[in-house]
Design an enzyme around this catalytic site. Structure first.
Site, short mmCIF file in Angstrom:
data_model
loop_
_atom_site.label_atom_id
_atom_site.label_comp_id
_atom_site.label_asym_id
_atom_site.label_seq_id
_atom_site.Cartn_x
_atom_site.Cartn_y
_atom_site.Cartn_z
CE LYS A 1 36.09 57.73 4.12
NZ LYS A 1 36.22 59.10 4.67
CG ASP B 1 32.32 59.26 8.53
OD1 ASP B 1 32.37 58.91 9.74
OD2 ASP B 1 33.11 60.10 8.04
CE LYS C 1 31.37 62.74 9.27
NZ LYS C 1 32.45 63.75 9.17
CG ASP D 1 34.30 62.35 11.68
OD1 ASP D 1 33.99 61.45 10.87
OD2 ASP D 1 33.84 63.51 11.64
NE ARG E 1 42.69 61.06 8.09
CZ ARG E 1 42.80 62.39 8.17
NH1 ARG E 1 43.82 62.94 8.77
NH2 ARG E 1 41.88 63.16 7.64
N1 BES Z 1 34.00 61.50 5.41
C1 BES Z 1 34.59 62.61 6.07
C2 BES Z 1 35.02 63.71 5.11
C3 BES Z 1 33.92 64.41 4.37
C4 BES Z 1 33.39 65.60 4.85
C5 BES Z 1 33.46 63.92 3.17
C6 BES Z 1 32.40 66.25 4.15
C7 BES Z 1 32.47 64.58 2.47
C8 BES Z 1 31.92 65.75 2.94
C9 BES Z 1 35.84 62.17 6.84
O1 BES Z 1 35.82 60.86 7.32
C10 BES Z 1 35.99 63.07 8.02
O2 BES Z 1 35.12 63.06 8.84
N2 BES Z 1 37.07 63.83 8.05
C11 BES Z 1 37.32 64.74 9.11
C12 BES Z 1 38.79 64.66 9.45
C13 BES Z 1 39.15 65.42 10.70
C14 BES Z 1 38.57 64.74 11.91
C15 BES Z 1 40.64 65.50 10.78
C16 BES Z 1 36.95 66.13 8.62
O3 BES Z 1 37.19 66.47 7.47
O4 BES Z 1 36.37 66.89 9.42
ZN ZN Z 2 34.62 59.54 6.21
ZN ZN Z 3 34.86 60.74 9.22
#
Ligand code: BES
Ligand code: ZN
Ligand code: ZN
Length: 469
Positions: free
Chosen positions: A236, A241, A248, A318, A322
């Protein structure tokens, strides 16, 4: 850092490091784990640094890495440039002791201080490590050479992950990958946004729509054996992000330049594998894009069509990692038919709740592959812990309006919801998914693993690849 393997104490040593185990009793030094003592003009050197390793039979490779990093710290604080280390005689194999010293020294010598202008604050970096070895000289030389290559790749990953998001946009990142591939004689091919349109890669294109910076897929190939099967490493590479329209909040976005760590790790690993001439055919595939909330951004509720033809309801912009992986994984499976596919991704915050910054989560469809990776994790202390894939998680991502959606239920098992999404794109390929969100970047220093990007995964992958039959 220049590393020399020598067989006796040099005439002049600025800083001599000796490891002491409990019971050895050198003056008042007890040898307890973490104990350090610096003496002047005591042994054969100007400065003599003693560091405790604990009980002789309990010493682990991790103890050694930590101990040497304490010595490196002390030497750096005194602006010493060269350290000399006595290889200790322990229960562990000599080659494991030597390689741990190299790892702890190189990774512990690292600081991301390129943006600090105050010379006093900039850390002093060691330029030389002399390793005094009494037996198995040639084996040690070989292992030192190997470990140095692997750790330098991990440092490359740290530097790239720590870099400003704006200085590693997909296009800039691709240029860097091109240079690296050229230097290492690796084949590289690029899928730009136009080619993505032709290929109908609707998932990665959907994520990229909110940014002025176009996406790229970078494919690097290394052939270490004639003909035969391919190991695919997929990463990835979300270079920033923001969350997209599901933006966020403050407190969650600040570290998101690290969201490309999976891609940097697979690039670092393939370069290390090629320098080590590992006898495998490897392809590293990097899915690079920003996730931004610009005017053209995809919207929650949109349904998009993936490269595989399956449709996806964007329930949350967010959960973009995936989406990127979905297209990149199905492309890799179709084009390369790998014998195994391993993806690395900073995919979920939830894996951090489960495992902290201590271990990455591993999930997949092939227990042998998972077990082999867990073993590689133990060998390198880049730990992996298996999380379950239950049928319920597959049900959680069902959608009324599309084939499935990109998040599950509010009470979903977070890391697994990510895994079952990716699973939709792997077909019957043997596959493992490493959720490295907690381990790729840490908020506090842990000995040789500095605050910020860790380089986690390079040592693990190289260990796995070099043992693979
Ligand atoms: N890049 C983030 C995950 C992440 C969070 C990496 C903290 C490193 C530190 C990912 O793209 C994300 O935002 N995931 C969401 C998924 C949710 C919306 C189902 C998450 O984990 O909140
Ligand atoms: Zn991410
Ligand atoms: Zn994300």
């Amino acid at each position: 850092m220049n590393i020399q393997v020598i067989d006796k104490m040099p005439k002049k040593a600025d800083f001599l490091v000796s490891f002491i185990t409990e019971g050895e009793k050198v003056r008042d030094i007890t040898g307890k784990t973490g104990e350090t003592v610096l003496l002047y003009n005591d042994g054969g050197a100007e400065r003599n640094f003693y560091v405790g390793l604990g009980g002789k039979k309990d010493v682990t490779t991790e103890n050694i890495r930590r101990a040497i990093s304490m010595a490196v710290d002390k030497a750096k604080s005194l602006k010493v440039k060269s350290i000399t280390v006595n290889l200790p005689d322990l229960k562990l194999k000599t080659k494991d002791v030597a390689s741990s010293i190299v790892t702890g020294a190189i990774l512990g010598n690292y600081d991301f201080d390129k943006y600090i202008t105050d010379k006093e604050r900039k850390s002093s970096i060691l330029s030389e490590l002399q390793l005094i070895v009494k037996k198995n000289m040639n084996d040690v030389k070989e292992i030192v050479k190997r470990e140095k290559i692997v750790c330098e790749s991990a440092i490359f990953v740290r530097d790239l992950v720590n870099e400003n998001a704006s200085d590693k946009t997909p296009v800039k990142y691709t240029a860097l990958a091109k240079n690296m591939s050229k230097e290492n004689n690796l084949k590289i091919s690029i899928i730009d946004e136009k080619k993505m349109e032709d290929l109908k890669m609707g998932l990665i294109l959907g994520v990229a729509r909110g940014s002025v910076n176009p996406p790229r897929v970078v494919i690097v190939e290394y052939n270490g054996k004639k003909g035969g099967d391919i190991v695919a490493l997929v990463g990835k590479g979300v270079t920033f992000d923001s969350g997209g329209l599901n933006l966020k909040p403050t407190g969650y976005m600040e570290t998101m330049k690290m969201d490309m760590a999976g891609s940097a790790t697979v690039l670092g690993a393939i370069v290390a594998a090629s320098k080590l001439k590992i006898k495998q055919n490897i392809v590293a595939v990097l899915g690079l894009t920003e996730n931004m909330p610009g005017d053209s951004a995809q919207k929650p509720g949109d349904v998009v069509t993936s490269y595989s033809g399956q449709t996806v309801e964007i329930a949350n912009t967010d959960a973009e990692g995936r989406l990127v992986l979905g297209d990149v994984v199905s492309y890799t499976v179709k084009k390369y038919k790998p014998k195994v596919l391993i993806d690395l991704a900073t995919l979920t915050g939830a894996v951090i709740y489960a495992l902290g910054d201590i271990a990455a989560g591993i999930m997949g469809n092939d227990q042998k592959l998972i077990d082999d990776l867990i073993t590689a994790g133990k060998n390198t202390d880049e730990l992996l812990w298996q999380l379950p894939i239950y049928q319920q998680s597959r049900e959680d991502i069902k959608s009324e309006f599309a084939d499935f959606k990109n998040v599950g239920h509010p009470k979903q098992c977070g890391p697994t919801a990510g895994a079952v999404f990716i699973e939709k794109f792997v077909g019957d390929t043997k596959w493992a998914h490493l959720d490295i969100a907690g381990t790729a970047h840490i908020e506090r220093r842990r000995y040789y693993i500095k605050k910020g990007a860790t380089g986690y995964g390079v040592r693990l992958l190289v260990d796995y690849l070099s043992r693979l039959k």
